[in-house]
Design a protein around this motif. Sequence first.
Motif, PDB file in Angstrom:
ATOM      1  N   ASP A 159       7.121  -0.251  12.653  1.00 26.40           N
ATOM      2  CA  ASP A 159       7.744  -0.855  11.474  1.00 26.40           C
ATOM      3  C   ASP A 159       6.873  -0.242  10.275  1.00 26.40           C
ATOM      4  OD1 ASP A 159       9.738  -2.687  12.286  1.00 26.40           O
ATOM      5  OD2 ASP A 159       8.175  -4.106  12.479  1.00 26.40           O
ATOM      6  N   VAL A 160       5.613   0.047  10.505  1.00 26.41           N
ATOM      7  CA  VAL A 160       4.823   0.737   9.137  1.00 26.41           C
ATOM      8  C   VAL A 160       5.271   2.012   9.159  1.00 26.41           C
ATOM      9  CG1 VAL A 160       2.356   1.235   8.339  1.00 26.41           C
ATOM     10  CG2 VAL A 160       3.084  -0.951   9.595  1.00 26.41           C
ATOM     11  N   LYS A 161       5.551   2.706  10.175  1.00 22.13           N
ATOM     12  CA  LYS A 161       6.125   4.308  10.314  1.00 22.13           C
ATOM     13  C   LYS A 161       7.274   4.504   9.523  1.00 22.13           C
ATOM     14  CE  LYS A 161       6.423   8.420  12.961  1.00 22.13           C
ATOM     15  NZ  LYS A 161       6.878   8.867  14.215  1.00 22.13           N
ATOM     16  N   ARG A 162       8.152   3.407   9.676  1.00 24.70           N
ATOM     17  CA  ARG A 162       9.683   3.296   8.891  1.00 24.70           C
ATOM     18  C   ARG A 162       9.338   3.285   7.535  1.00 24.70           C
ATOM     19  NH1 ARG A 162      12.062  -0.887   8.309  1.00 24.70           N
ATOM     20  NH2 ARG A 162      11.064  -1.845   9.871  1.00 24.70           N
ATOM     21  N   LEU A 163       8.472   2.186   7.137  1.00 26.95           N
ATOM     22  CA  LEU A 163       8.277   2.115   5.747  1.00 26.95           C
ATOM     23  C   LEU A 163       7.416   3.289   5.102  1.00 26.95           C
ATOM     24  CD1 LEU A 163       6.318  -1.619   5.992  1.00 26.95           C
ATOM     25  CD2 LEU A 163       8.525  -1.022   4.685  1.00 26.95           C
ATOM     26  N   SER A 164       6.642   4.076   5.858  1.00 27.72           N
ATOM     27  CA  SER A 164       6.124   5.216   5.183  1.00 27.72           C
ATOM     28  C   SER A 164       7.195   6.242   4.986  1.00 27.72           C
ATOM     29  CB  SER A 164       5.184   5.621   6.000  1.00 27.72           C
ATOM     30  OG  SER A 164       5.569   6.292   7.221  1.00 27.72           O
ATOM     31  N   GLU A 165       8.191   6.423   5.849  1.00 29.25           N
ATOM     32  CA  GLU A 165       9.249   7.325   5.588  1.00 29.25           C
ATOM     33  C   GLU A 165      10.181   6.787   4.490  1.00 29.25           C
ATOM     34  OE1 GLU A 165      11.123   7.014   9.580  1.00 29.25           O
ATOM     35  OE2 GLU A 165       9.533   8.350  10.256  1.00 29.25           O
ATOM     36  N   ASN A 202       9.253   5.158   1.935  1.00 28.70           N
ATOM     37  CA  ASN A 202       8.568   5.499   0.777  1.00 28.70           C
ATOM     38  C   ASN A 202       8.009   7.156   0.349  1.00 28.70           C
ATOM     39  OD1 ASN A 202       7.829   2.840  -0.806  1.00 28.70           O
ATOM     40  ND2 ASN A 202       7.617   2.561   1.265  1.00 28.70           N
ATOM     41  N   GLY A 203       8.696   7.902   1.206  1.00 22.82           N
ATOM     42  CA  GLY A 203       8.515   9.245   1.062  1.00 22.82           C
ATOM     43  C   GLY A 203       7.142  10.062   1.440  1.00 22.82           C
ATOM     44  N   LEU A 261      -2.561   3.860  12.114  1.00 28.82           N
ATOM     45  CA  LEU A 261      -1.650   5.039  11.715  1.00 28.82           C
ATOM     46  C   LEU A 261      -2.260   5.714  10.598  1.00 28.82           C
ATOM     47  CD1 LEU A 261       0.349   3.417  13.164  1.00 28.82           C
ATOM     48  CD2 LEU A 261       1.736   3.405  11.187  1.00 28.82           C
ATOM     49  N   VAL A 262      -2.216   6.960  10.661  1.00 23.42           N
ATOM     50  CA  VAL A 262      -2.726   7.931   9.699  1.00 23.42           C
ATOM     51  C   VAL A 262      -1.656   8.482   9.150  1.00 23.42           C
ATOM     52  CG1 VAL A 262      -4.024  10.032   9.200  1.00 23.42           C
ATOM     53  CG2 VAL A 262      -4.861   8.693  10.926  1.00 23.42           C
ATOM     54  N   ILE A 263      -1.391   8.245   7.858  1.00 21.57           N
ATOM     55  CA  ILE A 263      -0.364   8.615   7.129  1.00 21.57           C
ATOM     56  C   ILE A 263      -0.575   9.611   6.047  1.00 21.57           C
ATOM     57  CG2 ILE A 263       1.813   7.680   5.814  1.00 21.57           C
ATOM     58  CD1 ILE A 263       0.936   4.807   7.363  1.00 21.57           C
ATOM     59  N   TRP A 264      -0.242  10.953   6.261  1.00 22.05           N
ATOM     60  CA  TRP A 264      -0.307  12.034   5.435  1.00 22.05           C
ATOM     61  C   TRP A 264       0.420  11.769   4.174  1.00 22.05           C
ATOM     62  CZ3 TRP A 264      -4.740  15.128   6.094  1.00 22.05           C
ATOM     63  CH2 TRP A 264      -5.221  15.016   7.320  1.00 22.05           C
ATOM     64  N   LYS A 265      -0.214  12.160   3.026  1.00 22.82           N
ATOM     65  CA  LYS A 265       0.604  12.251   1.721  1.00 22.82           C
ATOM     66  C   LYS A 265       1.912  13.281   1.950  1.00 22.82           C
ATOM     67  CE  LYS A 265       0.141  12.624  -3.329  1.00 22.82           C
ATOM     68  NZ  LYS A 265      -0.947  12.532  -4.578  1.00 22.82           N
ATOM     69  N   GLN A 266       1.465  14.512   2.507  1.00 18.85           N
ATOM     70  CA  GLN A 266       2.679  15.338   2.577  1.00 18.85           C
ATOM     71  C   GLN A 266       2.858  15.789   4.066  1.00 18.85           C
ATOM     72  OE1 GLN A 266       0.773  18.726   0.374  1.00 18.85           O
ATOM     73  NE2 GLN A 266       1.482  18.008  -1.379  1.00 18.85           N
ATOM     74  N   LEU A 281       1.057  -1.201  -0.201  1.00 17.12           N
ATOM     75  CA  LEU A 281       0.069  -0.073   0.049  1.00 17.12           C
ATOM     76  C   LEU A 281       0.885   1.298  -0.015  1.00 17.12           C
ATOM     77  CD1 LEU A 281      -2.860  -1.061   2.556  1.00 17.12           C
ATOM     78  CD2 LEU A 281      -3.019  -0.500   0.126  1.00 17.12           C
ATOM     79  N   LEU A 282       1.984   1.234   0.854  1.00 16.60           N
ATOM     80  CA  LEU A 282       2.634   2.247   0.944  1.00 16.60           C
ATOM     81  C   LEU A 282       3.512   2.602  -0.280  1.00 16.60           C
ATOM     82  CD1 LEU A 282       3.941   1.894   4.535  1.00 16.60           C
ATOM     83  CD2 LEU A 282       2.504   3.879   3.705  1.00 16.60           C
ATOM     84  N   ARG A 283       3.954   1.764  -1.173  1.00 10.44           N
ATOM     85  CA  ARG A 283       4.463   1.939  -2.386  1.00 10.44           C
ATOM     86  C   ARG A 283       3.607   2.567  -3.469  1.00 10.44           C
ATOM     87  NH1 ARG A 283       7.395  -3.132  -1.931  1.00 10.44           N
ATOM     88  NH2 ARG A 283       5.631  -4.211  -2.987  1.00 10.44           N
ATOM     89  N   SER A 284       2.384   2.410  -3.509  1.00 12.23           N
ATOM     90  CA  SER A 284       1.498   2.980  -4.516  1.00 12.23           C
ATOM     91  C   SER A 284       0.180   3.859  -4.178  1.00 12.23           C
ATOM     92  CB  SER A 284       1.208   1.828  -5.367  1.00 12.23           C
ATOM     93  OG  SER A 284       0.586   0.771  -4.805  1.00 12.23           O
ATOM     94  N   ALA A 285       0.165   3.824  -2.962  1.00 14.44           N
ATOM     95  CA  ALA A 285      -1.243   4.552  -2.632  1.00 14.44           C
ATOM     96  C   ALA A 285      -1.187   6.113  -2.870  1.00 14.44           C
ATOM     97  CB  ALA A 285      -1.854   4.324  -1.258  1.00 14.44           C
ATOM     98  N   LYS A 286      -0.057   6.717  -2.546  1.00 12.53           N
ATOM     99  CA  LYS A 286       0.120   7.962  -2.812  1.00 12.53           C
ATOM    100  C   LYS A 286      -0.650   8.456  -4.209  1.00 12.53           C
ATOM    101  CE  LYS A 286       4.312   8.638  -1.424  1.00 12.53           C
ATOM    102  NZ  LYS A 286       5.693   9.026  -1.584  1.00 12.53           N
ATOM    103  N   ASP A 287      -0.124   7.632  -5.360  1.00 11.50           N
ATOM    104  CA  ASP A 287      -0.866   8.081  -6.662  1.00 11.50           C
ATOM    105  C   ASP A 287      -2.266   8.311  -6.543  1.00 11.50           C
ATOM    106  OD1 ASP A 287       1.796   7.716  -7.118  1.00 11.50           O
ATOM    107  OD2 ASP A 287       1.518   5.668  -8.373  1.00 11.50           O
ATOM    108  N   PHE A 288      -2.926   7.884  -5.719  1.00  9.95           N
ATOM    109  CA  PHE A 288      -4.364   7.762  -5.918  1.00  9.95           C
ATOM    110  C   PHE A 288      -4.906   8.946  -4.874  1.00  9.95           C
ATOM    111  CE2 PHE A 288      -3.136   3.346  -7.013  1.00  9.95           C
ATOM    112  CZ  PHE A 288      -4.046   3.192  -8.001  1.00  9.95           C
TER     113      PHE A 288
END
Length: 297
Positions: free
Chosen positions: A265-271, A273-274, A291-296, A240-247
């Motif tokens: 671990d998920v937080k680290r993965l988000s970092e 993946n930018g 986890l709420v992971i903002w695009k920006q 999800l963290l690899r491709s969700a940003k595009d959507f």
Amino acid sequence: MKGSKDALLPKIWTIGTILKWTQNYFAKKGIPSARVDAEVLLAYLLQKERIYLYVHFDEPMQEDELKAFHNLVKMRANRIPVAYIIGEKEFMGLTFKVSCNVLVPRPDTEILVESVLTRLPEEDGLLLADIGTGSGAIIISLLKAREDMKGYAVDISEPALEIANKNAQLHKIAGRIEFLQGDLLTPLKKCGKESFFAIVSNPPYIPPQDLPHLDPEVRCNEPSVALTDNRDGLEFYRRLLRSAKDFLRADGFLACEVGKGQADDVKRLSEQNGWGKVEVIKDLAGIERVLVIWKQK
Ligand code: SAM
Ligand code: GLN
């Protein structure tokens, strides 16, 4: 010995005595919620609210009711979840149909729904997506809370989508939701880039080696496609963290439920993946659950 054993049993079973007996029987079988389960099953059988049982303790049970109740009790003693026996589960104050093809919605997942709701802007007509929708509990609760929103719900499992569809109809939001069968974000490609304000997901996150330690209700009854990624528990977050940003819109977010000990671990993965700012929300037991992971940033 004939008389002595029978003498212990009441001549006529009443709501009160059958509840007590069932509670003890369930407790002996190691079922933690013995009393509540006995009440929920009896109320379901009699097609009444649970409160009815308390004001009708002395009401005698009919022969056919006893027989039918015995079957329900047998199922529960075999550790079939109550929700599967009665075919429904409460979530966010709404009743959802469930079957053995969907995960029974969990109270912890309400935290995911609440975390999303409190972060949505006032703006009308927001578009949301729920990945791995199962019974549809998450997206349907969100759309019920905001009558102006629309949603897409994806699941790999066709029978799960059938249940989710029924739930959308039951809650009268079928006109605002589209169900798509497929793998994670792939079915959303037709929606165009950056169209969603939020993507929400409670993906399968149990590592396969943990499956044998789960309660028998979960381990033996819930669909394994809903529970495990068959890798390390993090595979769906990675993907999800690899491709969700595009959507997602620039001001949008990805909100996920995570298992105990997975938040870092998920937080680290988000970092890696930018992604931008990450908010971590704990459940009532103090476990980092959402986890709420903002695009920006
Ligand atoms: N959203 C529901 C809830 O919270 O109660 C169900 C969550 S359950 C943990 C995960 C769901 O993901 C299951 O319904 C399962 O069928 C679905 N799933 C598993 N692999 C998937 C995949 N590759 N793509 C889409 N959905 C998937
Ligand atoms: N929370 C569920 C359980 O522990 C698992 C759901 C999931 O894998 N997302 O039974």
